[in-house]
Design an enzyme around this catalytic site. Structure first.
Site, PDB file in Angstrom:
ATOM      1  N   ASP A 142      -0.984   2.609  -5.205  1.00  0.00           N
ATOM      2  CA  ASP A 142      -0.826   1.299  -5.470  1.00  0.00           C
ATOM      3  C   ASP A 142      -2.055   0.989  -6.302  1.00  0.00           C
ATOM      4  O   ASP A 142      -3.291   1.610  -6.044  1.00  0.00           O
ATOM      5  CB  ASP A 142      -0.584   0.412  -4.538  1.00  0.00           C
ATOM      6  CG  ASP A 142      -1.740   0.671  -3.572  1.00  0.00           C
ATOM      7  OD1 ASP A 142      -1.647   1.579  -2.903  1.00  0.00           O
ATOM      8  OD2 ASP A 142      -2.258  -0.383  -2.974  1.00  0.00           O
TER       9      ASP A 142
ATOM     10  N   HIS B 165       0.747  -1.133  -0.064  1.00  0.00           N
ATOM     11  CA  HIS B 165       0.061  -0.036   0.028  1.00  0.00           C
ATOM     12  C   HIS B 165       1.081   1.201  -0.004  1.00  0.00           C
ATOM     13  O   HIS B 165       0.345   2.499  -0.403  1.00  0.00           O
ATOM     14  CB  HIS B 165      -0.844  -0.031   1.104  1.00  0.00           C
ATOM     15  CG  HIS B 165      -2.366   0.188   1.098  1.00  0.00           C
ATOM     16  ND1 HIS B 165      -2.871   0.390  -0.270  1.00  0.00           N
ATOM     17  CD2 HIS B 165      -3.266   0.683   1.863  1.00  0.00           C
ATOM     18  CE1 HIS B 165      -4.130   0.778  -0.316  1.00  0.00           C
ATOM     19  NE2 HIS B 165      -4.659   0.654   1.038  1.00  0.00           N
TER      20      HIS B 165
ATOM     21  N   ASN C 286      -7.005   5.658   4.263  1.00  0.00           N
ATOM     22  CA  ASN C 286      -8.377   6.125   4.039  1.00  0.00           C
ATOM     23  C   ASN C 286      -8.715   7.673   4.295  1.00  0.00           C
ATOM     24  O   ASN C 286      -9.791   7.976   4.027  1.00  0.00           O
ATOM     25  CB  ASN C 286      -9.422   5.107   4.920  1.00  0.00           C
ATOM     26  CG  ASN C 286      -8.947   5.336   6.423  1.00  0.00           C
ATOM     27  OD1 ASN C 286      -8.001   6.079   7.056  1.00  0.00           O
ATOM     28  ND2 ASN C 286     -10.224   5.004   7.183  1.00  0.00           N
TER      29      ASN C 286
ATOM     30  N   ASN D  63      -9.239   3.192  -1.084  1.00  0.00           N
ATOM     31  CA  ASN D  63      -9.520   4.076  -0.096  1.00  0.00           C
ATOM     32  C   ASN D  63      -8.859   5.548  -0.141  1.00  0.00           C
ATOM     33  O   ASN D  63      -9.779   6.492   0.043  1.00  0.00           O
ATOM     34  CB  ASN D  63      -9.350   3.381   1.398  1.00  0.00           C
ATOM     35  CG  ASN D  63     -10.368   2.508   1.513  1.00  0.00           C
ATOM     36  OD1 ASN D  63     -11.354   2.261   1.028  1.00  0.00           O
ATOM     37  ND2 ASN D  63      -9.773   1.408   2.639  1.00  0.00           N
TER      38      ASN D  63
END
Length: 218
Positions: A117, A20, A92, A138
């Protein structure tokens, strides 16, 4: 032209080398990374890059040289500075950091490039994309929410989808050693694309080649 580059990732040592954090890893792998002076601002790490200096770095590191061996010049309509941002809000809530900078400098969504990503692309693939869907990401969802539109640029690094594994566990797990080798093949070419995006009057011209390009040698 692009005025803000947001490299998405999760803050904290435990997330540093995870899938991530591909956006942060790319920022740290840029040939001129050591020349960037980051500071804490806008709920993240922030730095401003003089556009003329970026063109000089392109020359110095051979990132963009024309066919006649001359270096690209800065477009007349280029902004004086380009802002780099690594949100520290966790993925997020990335938009909370982005919107602070956007509002402070009065930028428009179409001047924003988000680097992240991408599950929907295989590892080894780099993609330049304008607007469109969020792919369940997110960080992109948060960015769209604060900007009020999906109409911003994305530079995507494919990480592929896991087999029989929860998505959250997969994206928050470190890249394997083999995957790190592939990243080492991707990032130098992506750095050349990155400079072209930032010094181009119209990034759309790059999409035919870079809309979805397999870069690694595997």
């Amino acid at each position: 032209m692009i005025q803000l580059v947001a490299f998405l990732g999760n803050y904290g040592h435990e997330y540093a080398l995870t899938r991530h954090n591909a956006g942060w890893l790319f920022a740290d792998a840029l040939p001129f990374a050591e020349k960037l002076s980051w500071q804490s601002k806008f709920k993240g790490f922030y730095t401003a890059v003089d556009t003329g200096m970026l063109a000089e770095w392109a020359r110095q590191y051979g990132l963009w040289v024309k066919k006649d061996n001359t270096v690209v010049s800065v477009p007349k309509d280029a902004p004086e500075k380009i802002y780099f941002l690594k949100p520290e809000t966790y993925m997020n809530l990335s938009g909370d950091s982005i919107i602070e900078l956007v509002n402070f400098y009065k930028l428009r969504p179409e001047n924003v490039l988000v680097i992240h990503d991408e599950l929907e692309l295989p590892l080894g693939t780099v993609s330049l994309k304008w607007s469109g869907g969020l792919g369940g990401h997110n960080g992109l969802r948060s960015t769209k929410t604060v900007l009020g539109t999906p109409d911003f640029w994305r530079l995507r690094f494919g990480i592929g989808r896991p087999d029989n594994r929860e998505i959250a566990d997969y994206v928050l797990a470190p890249f394997t050693q083999d995957e790190k080798i592939i990243l080492s093949q991707i990032f130098p070419q992506a750095a050349q694309l990155f400079v072209k995006i930032l010094l181009s009057s119209d990034p759309n011209r790059l999409i035919p080649e870079w809309g979805k390009k397999k870069v690694s040698a595997d």
